[in-house]
Design a protein around this motif. Sequence first.
Motif, PDB file in Angstrom:
ATOM      1  N   PRO A  80       0.842  -1.208   0.000  1.00  0.00           N
ATOM      2  CA  PRO A  80       0.000   0.000   0.000  1.00  0.00           C
ATOM      3  C   PRO A  80       0.873   1.253   0.000  1.00  0.00           C
ATOM      4  CG  PRO A  80      -0.830  -1.603   1.573  1.00  0.00           C
ATOM      5  CD  PRO A  80       0.492  -2.126   1.100  1.00  0.00           C
ATOM      6  N   PRO A  81       0.576   2.229  -0.857  1.00  0.00           N
ATOM      7  CA  PRO A  81       1.452   3.402  -0.977  1.00  0.00           C
ATOM      8  C   PRO A  81       1.377   4.316   0.236  1.00  0.00           C
ATOM      9  CG  PRO A  81      -0.505   3.670  -2.330  1.00  0.00           C
ATOM     10  CD  PRO A  81      -0.562   2.278  -1.800  1.00  0.00           C
ATOM     11  N   ALA A  82       2.520   4.810   0.667  1.00  0.00           N
ATOM     12  CA  ALA A  82       2.576   5.800   1.736  1.00  0.00           C
ATOM     13  C   ALA A  82       2.213   7.175   1.177  1.00  0.00           C
ATOM     14  CB  ALA A  82       3.972   5.825   2.352  1.00  0.00           C
ATOM     15  N   GLN A  83       1.845   8.084   2.059  1.00  0.00           N
ATOM     16  CA  GLN A  83       1.484   9.442   1.656  1.00  0.00           C
ATOM     17  C   GLN A  83       2.642  10.101   0.911  1.00  0.00           C
ATOM     18  OE1 GLN A  83      -1.574  10.764   2.201  1.00  0.00           O
ATOM     19  NE2 GLN A  83      -1.074  12.671   1.154  1.00  0.00           N
ATOM     20  N   GLY A  84       2.364  10.575  -0.313  1.00  0.00           N
ATOM     21  CA  GLY A  84       3.373  11.269  -1.105  1.00  0.00           C
ATOM     22  C   GLY A  84       4.334  10.373  -1.856  1.00  0.00           C
ATOM     23  N   ALA A  85       4.254   9.067  -1.656  1.00  0.00           N
ATOM     24  CA  ALA A  85       5.154   8.133  -2.340  1.00  0.00           C
ATOM     25  C   ALA A  85       4.539   7.713  -3.668  1.00  0.00           C
ATOM     26  CB  ALA A  85       5.410   6.913  -1.463  1.00  0.00           C
ATOM     27  N   PRO A  86       5.359   7.231  -4.622  1.00  0.00           N
ATOM     28  CA  PRO A  86       4.806   6.734  -5.886  1.00  0.00           C
ATOM     29  C   PRO A  86       3.814   5.605  -5.648  1.00  0.00           C
ATOM     30  CG  PRO A  86       7.191   6.989  -6.058  1.00  0.00           C
ATOM     31  CD  PRO A  86       6.834   7.189  -4.610  1.00  0.00           C
ATOM     32  N   SER A  87       2.735   5.593  -6.427  1.00  0.00           N
ATOM     33  CA  SER A  87       1.701   4.573  -6.292  1.00  0.00           C
ATOM     34  C   SER A  87       1.987   3.386  -7.197  1.00  0.00           C
ATOM     35  CB  SER A  87       0.331   5.162  -6.654  1.00  0.00           C
ATOM     36  OG  SER A  87      -0.079   6.111  -5.703  1.00  0.00           O
ATOM     37  N   PRO A  88       1.490   2.201  -6.833  1.00  0.00           N
ATOM     38  CA  PRO A  88       1.613   1.046  -7.729  1.00  0.00           C
ATOM     39  C   PRO A  88       0.902   1.302  -9.051  1.00  0.00           C
ATOM     40  CG  PRO A  88       0.988   0.346  -5.517  1.00  0.00           C
ATOM     41  CD  PRO A  88       0.876   1.838  -5.544  1.00  0.00           C
ATOM     42  N   ALA A  89       1.367   0.612 -10.089  1.00  0.00           N
ATOM     43  CA  ALA A  89       0.784   0.741 -11.421  1.00  0.00           C
ATOM     44  C   ALA A  89       0.323  -0.623 -11.894  1.00  0.00           C
ATOM     45  CB  ALA A  89       1.799   1.341 -12.395  1.00  0.00           C
ATOM     46  N   LEU A  90      -0.531  -0.621 -12.931  1.00  0.00           N
ATOM     47  CA  LEU A  90      -1.129  -1.850 -13.437  1.00  0.00           C
ATOM     48  C   LEU A  90      -1.105  -1.837 -14.951  1.00  0.00           C
ATOM     49  CD1 LEU A  90      -2.891  -4.448 -12.949  1.00  0.00           C
ATOM     50  CD2 LEU A  90      -4.893  -2.926 -13.012  1.00  0.00           C
ATOM     51  N   ALA A  91      -0.761  -2.984 -15.549  1.00  0.00           N
ATOM     52  CA  ALA A  91      -0.857  -3.186 -16.993  1.00  0.00           C
ATOM     53  C   ALA A  91      -1.466  -4.555 -17.228  1.00  0.00           C
ATOM     54  CB  ALA A  91       0.518  -3.092 -17.649  1.00  0.00           C
ATOM     55  N   VAL A  92      -2.326  -4.669 -18.241  1.00  0.00           N
ATOM     56  CA  VAL A  92      -3.052  -5.905 -18.498  1.00  0.00           C
ATOM     57  C   VAL A  92      -2.878  -6.300 -19.954  1.00  0.00           C
ATOM     58  CG1 VAL A  92      -5.299  -7.053 -18.446  1.00  0.00           C
ATOM     59  CG2 VAL A  92      -4.745  -5.345 -16.718  1.00  0.00           C
ATOM     60  N   GLY A  93      -2.599  -7.597 -20.186  1.00  0.00           N
ATOM     61  CA  GLY A  93      -2.489  -8.130 -21.530  1.00  0.00           C
ATOM     62  C   GLY A  93      -3.340  -9.370 -21.689  1.00  0.00           C
ATOM     63  N   HIS A  94      -3.001 -10.195 -22.674  1.00  0.00           N
ATOM     64  CA  HIS A  94      -3.744 -11.424 -22.939  1.00  0.00           C
ATOM     65  C   HIS A  94      -3.317 -12.499 -21.940  1.00  0.00           C
ATOM     66  CE1 HIS A  94      -5.504  -9.902 -26.642  1.00  0.00           C
ATOM     67  NE2 HIS A  94      -4.319  -9.452 -26.977  1.00  0.00           N
ATOM     68  N   GLY A  95      -4.173 -12.755 -20.963  1.00  0.00           N
ATOM     69  CA  GLY A  95      -3.911 -13.806 -19.996  1.00  0.00           C
ATOM     70  C   GLY A  95      -2.894 -13.469 -18.934  1.00  0.00           C
ATOM     71  N   VAL A  96      -2.463 -12.218 -18.866  1.00  0.00           N
ATOM     72  CA  VAL A  96      -1.425 -11.848 -17.907  1.00  0.00           C
ATOM     73  C   VAL A  96      -1.607 -10.397 -17.497  1.00  0.00           C
ATOM     74  CG1 VAL A  96       0.221 -11.098 -19.683  1.00  0.00           C
ATOM     75  CG2 VAL A  96       1.078 -11.978 -17.505  1.00  0.00           C
ATOM     76  N   ALA A  97      -1.187 -10.073 -16.275  1.00  0.00           N
ATOM     77  CA  ALA A  97      -1.187  -8.693 -15.786  1.00  0.00           C
ATOM     78  C   ALA A  97       0.126  -8.430 -15.074  1.00  0.00           C
ATOM     79  CB  ALA A  97      -2.362  -8.440 -14.841  1.00  0.00           C
ATOM     80  N   TYR A  98       0.519  -7.163 -15.032  1.00  0.00           N
ATOM     81  CA  TYR A  98       1.749  -6.768 -14.351  1.00  0.00           C
ATOM     82  C   TYR A  98       1.423  -5.625 -13.400  1.00  0.00           C
ATOM     83  CZ  TYR A  98       4.096  -9.705 -17.703  1.00  0.00           C
ATOM     84  OH  TYR A  98       4.490 -10.796 -18.428  1.00  0.00           O
ATOM     85  N   VAL A  99       1.997  -5.706 -12.208  1.00  0.00           N
ATOM     86  CA  VAL A  99       1.804  -4.686 -11.177  1.00  0.00           C
ATOM     87  C   VAL A  99       3.166  -4.158 -10.776  1.00  0.00           C
ATOM     88  CG1 VAL A  99       0.942  -4.183  -8.869  1.00  0.00           C
ATOM     89  CG2 VAL A  99      -0.305  -5.795 -10.337  1.00  0.00           C
ATOM     90  N   ALA A 100       3.329  -2.850 -10.813  1.00  0.00           N
ATOM     91  CA  ALA A 100       4.560  -2.222 -10.325  1.00  0.00           C
ATOM     92  C   ALA A 100       4.419  -1.965  -8.835  1.00  0.00           C
ATOM     93  CB  ALA A 100       4.824  -0.915 -11.069  1.00  0.00           C
ATOM     94  N   ASP A 101       5.384  -2.443  -8.058  1.00  0.00           N
ATOM     95  CA  ASP A 101       5.405  -2.250  -6.606  1.00  0.00           C
ATOM     96  C   ASP A 101       6.586  -1.338  -6.278  1.00  0.00           C
ATOM     97  OD1 ASP A 101       5.377  -2.371  -3.873  1.00  0.00           O
ATOM     98  OD2 ASP A 101       5.317  -4.558  -3.735  1.00  0.00           O
ATOM     99  N   PRO A 102       6.380  -0.014  -6.311  1.00  0.00           N
ATOM    100  CA  PRO A 102       7.517   0.897  -6.137  1.00  0.00           C
ATOM    101  C   PRO A 102       8.176   0.791  -4.767  1.00  0.00           C
ATOM    102  CG  PRO A 102       5.437   2.105  -6.184  1.00  0.00           C
ATOM    103  CD  PRO A 102       5.124   0.705  -6.572  1.00  0.00           C
TER     104      PRO A 102
END
Length: 383
Positions: A323-345
Motif C-alpha cells: 500500500p502506498p505511503a502518503q506522497g510516495a509513488p503509487s503502484p501501477a497496473l498493466a493488463v495483456g492477454h492472460g497476464v497482468a503486471y503490477v509495479a510495486d515501487p
Amino acid sequence: MRKGLLALVLALGTVWVHGEKVHGEGMARRLVVADGKAPVVYVLDLEEGKEVARFSVPSLARLYPLPGGQYALAVHRDSGHLSFIWSGLRLVNHGDHQDLRLEAPYVAATLATGPKPTHAFAHGHHLAVFHDGDGTVALFDLRRLGLDWRYRQVATGRPDHGALALLGERLLVGGLESGRVEVYTLEGQKALTLPEACPRLHGEAVLEGVAVFGCQDGVLLVEGVGQGVRARKLPNPPRSPEGARVGTLVALEEAGVFVGNFGQGLAVIRLGEGLKPLPLPARPLRFLAEEGKGVLVLTAEGRLHRVDPLKGEVGPGFPVATPPAQGAPSPALAVGHGVAYVADPAQGAVVEVDLEGFQVKRRLPVGGAPAALALLEVEGMEH
C-alpha cells in the motif's frame, strides 16, 4: 506451398525448412517501465524476465502503450517533452503471415511539443496529447511513426487540465476548469462547443461511437450523429456518497459498458440505463479492462481484484503490492492477454500475475521505484 507449410508449423510447433528453424506463431511481450523517483525508463524482456534496455529521459514519465504493440509513449510533464520508445518487437510482412524479430529497444524520438503535456489518448490511426500549460493539442498520425515525427498543433485558446477523445474524424477536447467539451476537426478547426456543462471534467473513454467524460455531478455522453455530435448527461444516482464522482474511465467492448471510479468503488455505466455504483473493499487505485469483459482492479490496500460489472460481482482478490505511503509513488497496473503486471515501487519490483489461475506467477526485482507501466504485445512467426 507456403500455406501448407504454415499449417504444418502451427501443428508441430517447430520444424526445419531449408536448414532454418521455424517456430510456430506466438506472442512476444515487452514491458516498458518508468521510475517514480528518477528520470529513467527501461524495457523488460518478459520471456527471460530481464532488462534489455535503459534510457535517461528529460523528466519523470507517464507511459501509454500505443496501438500495434510496438511503441510506448512517455509523457514528460515537467520538461514539456514526449518520448517514443521503440520496443524492439519488429514485424516483417511475408504475405500470408508476419515474421517476428526481436531487436534492441531504443528511444525513437524525443520531442518538445509544449508546456506541461499530461493526458494522452490514442485511437485508430491517431494520437492526441493535451498540454495543460497552454491548452494546445499535439495530434500525431500513428501510421507515420518511425518515418515522420511531425505533428499537427491544435490550439484551444487557453490553459486547462485537458481530457481528450477521438470520435471518428472528430477530436473532442474537455477542460477541468472550463467544464465544457469542444469539438475539432482532425485538421485542427474548431467546430463547436457543446452546451451541456460537465463541472470539473476529468477522464474519458470511447465505445461504439460514444465518448464518455467524467463530471463532478455525473457523466457526459457525446455521440457522433452524421456529420455532427449530440450530448446528454447522466447524473450521479440519488444518495451517492459525498464527494464520489467519476474521474477515470475504461470501456469494456465485449460487455458494452463503461466503468469508472466512484468513491470507494466503481460506477458501471450502461448507455441506455444510467450510472450504477458497485462497492469495493477499498478505494480503487488502478483499474483496466480484462479481455473486454471484466475489470481488474488494484485497490489502495495493494490487492488485485477481478470484477464482473454486468453481474455486480467483486472477487476476494489477493495482495500484489505494498500500500502506498502518503506522497510516495503509487503502484501501477498493466493488463495483456492472460497476464497482468503490477509495479510495486516500495519494493522495487514488478509482479507478474497469471490471469488464468489468478495468482502471482513471479516477481521481477528491478530496483528503484517502478511507478508506470506500458505492456507491448505482438503476434508473429518466429524463426
